[in-house]
Design a protein around this motif. Structure first.
Motif, PDB file in Angstrom:
ATOM      1  N   LYS A  15      93.647 -28.883  91.397  1.00  0.00           N
ATOM      2  CA  LYS A  15      94.268 -27.742  92.028  1.00  0.00           C
ATOM      3  C   LYS A  15      94.233 -27.993  93.464  1.00  0.00           C
ATOM      4  O   LYS A  15      93.577 -28.748  93.972  1.00  0.00           O
ATOM      5  CB  LYS A  15      93.425 -26.326  91.710  1.00  0.00           C
ATOM      6  CG  LYS A  15      92.095 -26.339  92.473  1.00  0.00           C
ATOM      7  CD  LYS A  15      91.761 -24.995  92.195  1.00  0.00           C
ATOM      8  CE  LYS A  15      90.136 -24.706  92.944  1.00  0.00           C
ATOM      9  NZ  LYS A  15      89.829 -23.519  92.907  1.00  0.00           N
ATOM     10  N   TRP A  16      95.190 -27.335  94.216  1.00  0.00           N
ATOM     11  CA  TRP A  16      95.785 -27.517  95.476  1.00  0.00           C
ATOM     12  C   TRP A  16      94.877 -26.585  96.507  1.00  0.00           C
ATOM     13  O   TRP A  16      94.685 -25.547  96.075  1.00  0.00           O
ATOM     14  CB  TRP A  16      96.980 -27.327  95.825  1.00  0.00           C
ATOM     15  CG  TRP A  16      97.582 -27.452  97.278  1.00  0.00           C
ATOM     16  CD1 TRP A  16      97.775 -26.458  97.829  1.00  0.00           C
ATOM     17  CD2 TRP A  16      97.501 -28.409  98.150  1.00  0.00           C
ATOM     18  NE1 TRP A  16      97.682 -26.799  99.271  1.00  0.00           N
ATOM     19  CE2 TRP A  16      97.603 -27.939  99.361  1.00  0.00           C
ATOM     20  CE3 TRP A  16      97.072 -29.829  97.907  1.00  0.00           C
ATOM     21  CZ2 TRP A  16      97.851 -28.655 100.600  1.00  0.00           C
ATOM     22  CZ3 TRP A  16      97.176 -30.605  99.406  1.00  0.00           C
ATOM     23  CH2 TRP A  16      97.481 -30.095 100.367  1.00  0.00           C
ATOM     24  N   GLY A 462     100.170 -37.533  74.761  1.00  0.00           N
ATOM     25  CA  GLY A 462     101.084 -36.397  74.171  1.00  0.00           C
ATOM     26  C   GLY A 462     100.971 -34.845  75.384  1.00  0.00           C
ATOM     27  O   GLY A 462     101.839 -34.234  74.918  1.00  0.00           O
ATOM     28  N   GLN A 463     100.187 -35.103  76.197  1.00  0.00           N
ATOM     29  CA  GLN A 463     100.158 -33.745  77.106  1.00  0.00           C
ATOM     30  C   GLN A 463     101.178 -34.013  78.094  1.00  0.00           C
ATOM     31  O   GLN A 463     101.381 -35.055  78.693  1.00  0.00           O
ATOM     32  CB  GLN A 463      98.651 -34.043  78.023  1.00  0.00           C
ATOM     33  CG  GLN A 463      98.665 -32.906  78.631  1.00  0.00           C
ATOM     34  CD  GLN A 463      97.461 -33.110  79.941  1.00  0.00           C
ATOM     35  OE1 GLN A 463      97.059 -34.167  79.997  1.00  0.00           O
ATOM     36  NE2 GLN A 463      97.410 -32.023  80.804  1.00  0.00           N
ATOM     37  N   ARG A 464     101.893 -32.855  78.309  1.00  0.00           N
ATOM     38  CA  ARG A 464     102.990 -32.814  79.122  1.00  0.00           C
ATOM     39  C   ARG A 464     102.441 -32.223  80.474  1.00  0.00           C
ATOM     40  O   ARG A 464     101.688 -31.397  80.617  1.00  0.00           O
ATOM     41  CB  ARG A 464     103.994 -31.915  78.614  1.00  0.00           C
ATOM     42  CG  ARG A 464     105.352 -31.894  79.508  1.00  0.00           C
ATOM     43  CD  ARG A 464     106.072 -30.783  78.715  1.00  0.00           C
ATOM     44  NE  ARG A 464     107.274 -30.491  79.636  1.00  0.00           N
ATOM     45  CZ  ARG A 464     108.334 -31.476  79.820  1.00  0.00           C
ATOM     46  NH1 ARG A 464     108.454 -32.417  78.992  1.00  0.00           N
ATOM     47  NH2 ARG A 464     109.326 -31.305  80.690  1.00  0.00           N
ATOM     48  N   VAL A 465     102.518 -33.046  81.693  1.00  0.00           N
ATOM     49  CA  VAL A 465     102.158 -32.830  82.923  1.00  0.00           C
ATOM     50  C   VAL A 465     103.140 -32.022  83.698  1.00  0.00           C
ATOM     51  O   VAL A 465     104.199 -32.509  83.955  1.00  0.00           O
ATOM     52  CB  VAL A 465     101.898 -34.138  83.647  1.00  0.00           C
ATOM     53  CG1 VAL A 465     101.059 -33.907  85.032  1.00  0.00           C
ATOM     54  CG2 VAL A 465     100.876 -35.035  82.525  1.00  0.00           C
ATOM     55  N   SER A 466     102.685 -30.912  84.381  1.00  0.00           N
ATOM     56  CA  SER A 466     103.629 -30.125  84.787  1.00  0.00           C
ATOM     57  C   SER A 466     103.954 -30.784  86.326  1.00  0.00           C
ATOM     58  O   SER A 466     103.105 -31.623  86.700  1.00  0.00           O
ATOM     59  CB  SER A 466     102.995 -28.642  85.204  1.00  0.00           C
ATOM     60  OG  SER A 466     102.111 -28.770  85.952  1.00  0.00           O
ATOM     61  N   LYS A 467     104.805 -30.182  87.061  1.00  0.00           N
ATOM     62  CA  LYS A 467     105.079 -30.644  88.534  1.00  0.00           C
ATOM     63  C   LYS A 467     103.878 -30.444  89.375  1.00  0.00           C
ATOM     64  O   LYS A 467     103.759 -31.342  90.379  1.00  0.00           O
ATOM     65  CB  LYS A 467     106.578 -30.082  88.997  1.00  0.00           C
ATOM     66  CG  LYS A 467     107.714 -30.746  88.296  1.00  0.00           C
ATOM     67  CD  LYS A 467     108.794 -30.125  88.775  1.00  0.00           C
ATOM     68  CE  LYS A 467     110.036 -30.551  87.967  1.00  0.00           C
ATOM     69  NZ  LYS A 467     111.342 -29.814  88.150  1.00  0.00           N
ATOM     70  N   ARG A 473      97.507 -34.451  91.593  1.00  0.00           N
ATOM     71  CA  ARG A 473      96.962 -35.874  91.285  1.00  0.00           C
ATOM     72  C   ARG A 473      97.606 -37.066  92.128  1.00  0.00           C
ATOM     73  O   ARG A 473      96.861 -37.773  92.407  1.00  0.00           O
ATOM     74  CB  ARG A 473      97.211 -36.220  89.862  1.00  0.00           C
ATOM     75  CG  ARG A 473      96.373 -35.333  88.845  1.00  0.00           C
ATOM     76  CD  ARG A 473      97.078 -35.714  87.480  1.00  0.00           C
ATOM     77  NE  ARG A 473      96.472 -35.017  86.449  1.00  0.00           N
ATOM     78  CZ  ARG A 473      96.774 -34.970  85.088  1.00  0.00           C
ATOM     79  NH1 ARG A 473      97.358 -36.257  84.734  1.00  0.00           N
ATOM     80  NH2 ARG A 473      96.181 -34.586  84.479  1.00  0.00           N
ATOM     81  N   PHE A 474      98.521 -36.592  92.736  1.00  0.00           N
ATOM     82  CA  PHE A 474      99.523 -37.643  93.301  1.00  0.00           C
ATOM     83  C   PHE A 474      98.603 -38.232  94.507  1.00  0.00           C
ATOM     84  O   PHE A 474      97.944 -37.332  95.392  1.00  0.00           O
ATOM     85  CB  PHE A 474     100.832 -37.306  93.902  1.00  0.00           C
ATOM     86  CG  PHE A 474     101.605 -38.345  94.363  1.00  0.00           C
ATOM     87  CD1 PHE A 474     102.374 -39.128  93.318  1.00  0.00           C
ATOM     88  CD2 PHE A 474     101.596 -38.482  95.944  1.00  0.00           C
ATOM     89  CE1 PHE A 474     103.236 -39.985  93.830  1.00  0.00           C
ATOM     90  CE2 PHE A 474     102.781 -39.467  96.142  1.00  0.00           C
ATOM     91  CZ  PHE A 474     103.378 -40.159  95.359  1.00  0.00           C
ATOM     92  N   PRO A 475      98.255 -39.463  94.830  1.00  0.00           N
ATOM     93  CA  PRO A 475      97.753 -40.159  95.978  1.00  0.00           C
ATOM     94  C   PRO A 475      98.533 -39.714  97.315  1.00  0.00           C
ATOM     95  O   PRO A 475      99.622 -40.396  97.545  1.00  0.00           O
ATOM     96  CB  PRO A 475      97.420 -41.416  95.843  1.00  0.00           C
ATOM     97  CG  PRO A 475      98.457 -41.874  94.662  1.00  0.00           C
ATOM     98  CD  PRO A 475      98.742 -40.624  93.915  1.00  0.00           C
TER      99      PRO A 475
END
Lengths: 581, 94
Positions: A15-16, A462-467, A473-475
């Motif tokens: 979470k942000w 199989g999990q769909r990752v939301s935007k 997660r993005f470094p």
């Protein structure tokens, strides 16, 4: 059923929080990297070389006029070109002052003290020894220039319509250029000056310590502990630079980075890393800040330097080899660690050390994995630097093809230049240019790897990752890395010839590059001081990383040669002819 | 990279003080042997000698890992650009 199973898996949802902007080292890397780049711009941009615009305009006009006048590059053309290439903001007084402060130890052969200190008496001895050679070289250049001018005048008298006179003039001009290059080589020892690097190194240590200490209280690092341990990490970095500048080691390409890792590992695995040093072992902090600075050196304007063939050799083969090697590592070798697999694959297919650093940081590889990738790259680079040009010359391969092959396959720039030099000037020029285009690729690779890891690797199958999840997660330091690349590419393109003088030969090569080199060496000293041999051996289990490297490099060698042949000889032979003139 | 555990994490195998210093000495000795014995000997091998001779004479710093560190790359790019520009102009004239 599958849905039920998926529901049972605990998924770490990110979470942000806005506080990340001052709590996370990714953001601190961006702030500090940006601060350094802004300081560079403030120092260099208001202080251009005297009459820069007028000189550049006049020199460019001379080049155009001479190109229209003669079918070859005349003496005046070369002199105008020398004016353009010789104009560098880092050669101005402020640039020289910065260079003196940020300089790494000098090259030495038998006495390591010479890398840090040279007395006036010893400098005078060096000068005395070199001045006669320099004077002779200067005289030779003068005579060669006079001959070149005479031959050119003879060709001009025939209105440049006599092919024999033209070739005679061209050959005389070539001789003058060769003599000029030889003179430049002996000029350095002939103008040797005494130096004492130690006060500057102490000053840099304090500045770097304060620079990185800014972020420590916000990130939960004990500032006092960080300051107390930093000198030790910096000292190891300096010792590694001294070792890496030993002439024989340097000739084989075993530079300071590998000595920082090995030196640190030797200490941590024998006498042990002292406890007071540990708060200063902030590898990620140093490496990510260095990567933001490296981003500014990724200039997208450079990718067209050798036309479409260069783009195909460097930008089509490289990602193909990277992808196939990674798949081979996963499917055939079944390498347990995906991060080790991608780091070795990128290091082998793109550009060695720098690609390994950027990729490892983008996919959050372990420090041992980065160390393995860099160690293998240095070893295989030393082997290929000797084997590849020897083979190319033995089979009498065309220098453009050989140069492109070397540039696309040997990992590090220095080794590429050295191997290319064995093929002659054209081979070296092509090799170095292809390598530079390939270097620029690491911006795209690092970004691609970061996105792929967020969306495909660090999630449940199989999990769909939301935007938003991708964003969490993005470094984040990659954003600074890419932003620096885009901003500096646009800046340099918008400034025209002045961009090369002020940005490339000023802010970047005169300020951010030496800073970045120091930050990386601090990072590798930290890696070494916190690694142990057993952990390394575990990652090297079964020699799989070496097998991956050898198999990937074999594919790289085949595909690069094939693509270089297709592009330079079948599709664009006129480019090859142009390069050979 | 996963390095947050470092400052508080493992710091190499625990060895006795004397054994540690001996190990450090052996490591330094190995570096000296590598630098002053192994590599110079390797330079004399028939396959290695010609390339190393070119490197030594041209004084090329082979350990540079990025293009902005290399003055030779700068000269190479400028020369390649000029060669292509000249070829392009000649093609235009023809």
């Amino acid at each position: 059923m599958a849905q039920a199973q998926r529901d049972e898996v605990v998924v770490d949802k990110g979470k942000w929080e806005w506080s990340e902007l001052w709590r996370k080292e990714d953001w601190w890397a961006i702030w500090l990297g940006s601060l350094a780049l802004v300081i560079g711009l403030i120092v260099f941009l208001p202080r251009p070389p005297a009459d820069m615009d007028a000189k550049l305009t006049s020199a460019e006009a001379t080049k155009v006029a001479e190109e229209a006048r003669a079918p070859f590059q005349t003496v005046e053309w070369h002199q105008a070109n020398d004016t353009i290439t010789g104009m560098q903001a880092r050669r101005e007084p402020h640039g020289r002052t910065i260079a003196r402060w940020l300089a790494t130890p000098e090259r030495w052969r038998n006495n390591p003290v010479r890398s840090l200190y040279l007395s006036e008496e010893e400098a005078a001895n060096r000068r005395a020894e070199a001045v006669p050679k320099f004077e002779a070289a200067k005289e030779k250049t003068g005579a060669a220039l006079a001959e070149a001018k005479a031959a050119q005048e003879a060709a001009a008298a025939a209105n440049f319509q006599n092919p024999e006179l033209n070739s005679r003039a061209e050959a005389a001009i070539e001789d003058w250029r060769t003599a000029r290059a030889a003179e430049a080589k002996v000029r350095t020892p002939a103008t040797a000056e005494s130096f004492n690097r130690i006060p500057y190194l102490i000053g840099m240590m304090i500045l770097f310590m304060l620079f990185f200490a800014i972020g420590t209280p916000f990130m939960g690092i004990r500032t006092g502990g960080f300051i107390a341990g930093f000198w030790f990490v910096f000292l190891l970095a300096v010792v590694s630079e001294v070792i890496g500048n030993q002439a024989t080691l340097n000739e084989y390409g075993f530079g300071s980075i590998i000595w920082a890792i090995l030196g640190g590992m030797l200490i941590s695995n024998t006498v042990g890393t002292p406890n007071f040093v540990k708060p200063a072992l902030q590898t990620e902090y140093y490496i990510k800040t260095g990567l933001v600075l490296l981003g500014a050196e990724i200039l997208f304007t450079q990718i067209v330097a050798i036309g479409i063939p260069g783009i195909f050799v460097a930008w089509v083969v490289t990602p193909t080899v990277l992808t196939l090697t990674y798949i081979f590592g996963q499917k055939v070798l079944k390498i347990e660690s995906k991060t080790l697999n991608i780091t070795v694959s990128a290091d082998m297919s793109v550009c060695g050390v720098s690609a390994a650093i950027a990729t490892a940081a983008a996919c959050r590889a372990k420090k041992e994995e980065l160390t393995i990738a860099i160690g293998m790259s240095m070893l295989f680079t030393a082997i290929m630097m000797i084997a590849l040009p020897t083979f190319i010359v033995a089979v009498d391969m065309h220098p453009v093809l050989g140069g492109a092959w070397i540039g696309g396959t040997i990992d590090s720039t220095g080794a590429v230049v050295a191997a290319g030099a064995f093929l002659g000037q054209t081979g070296m020029f092509v090799a170095a240019t292809i390598k530079m285009i390939q270097n620029v690729m690491i911006g795209v690779i690092a970004f691609g790897v970061a996105v792929y890891w967020c969306t495909r690797v660090e999630c449940v199958e199989g999990q769909r990752v939301s935007k938003m999840e991708i964003w969490y997660r993005f470094p984040k330091f990659v954003l600074g890395f890419i932003a620096a690349s885009i901003i500096f590419s646009l800046l340099i393109a918008s400034m025209g010839a002045a961009g090369d003088v002020m940005i490339d030969q000023g802010v970047l090569r005169g300020f951010s590059r030496p800073l970045r080199e120091w930050f990386f060496i601090l990072a590798f000293a930290s890696i070494g001081l916190s690694s142990n041999f057993r952990e390394m051996a575990h990652h090297f289990k079964g020699g799989k990383p070496a097998i991956l490297y050898v198999c990937g490099q074999s594919l790289n060698l085949m595909l690069t040669l094939l693509m270089a042949y297709l592009m330079f000889f079948l599709v664009f032979p006129e480019i090859t002819a142009g390069l050979m003139e | 990279m996963h390095l947050h555990e470092l400052p508080n994490g493992r710091d190499g195998p625990r060895v006795s003080s004397a054994r540690g210093w001996v190990g450090l000495g052996i490591g330094i000795a190995a570096l000296l042997v590598f630098t002053y014995v192994v590599l110079p000997l390797a330079k004399r091998l028939p396959l290695v000698a010609p390339v190393m001779e070119v490197i030594e004479q041209s004084d090329i710093p082979t350990s540079q890992y990025w293009y902005t560190q290399s003055e030779e790359t700068d000269a190479a790019v400028s020369s390649v650009r000029n060669a292509l520009r000249r070829a392009e102009k000649r093609k235009g004239k023809d």
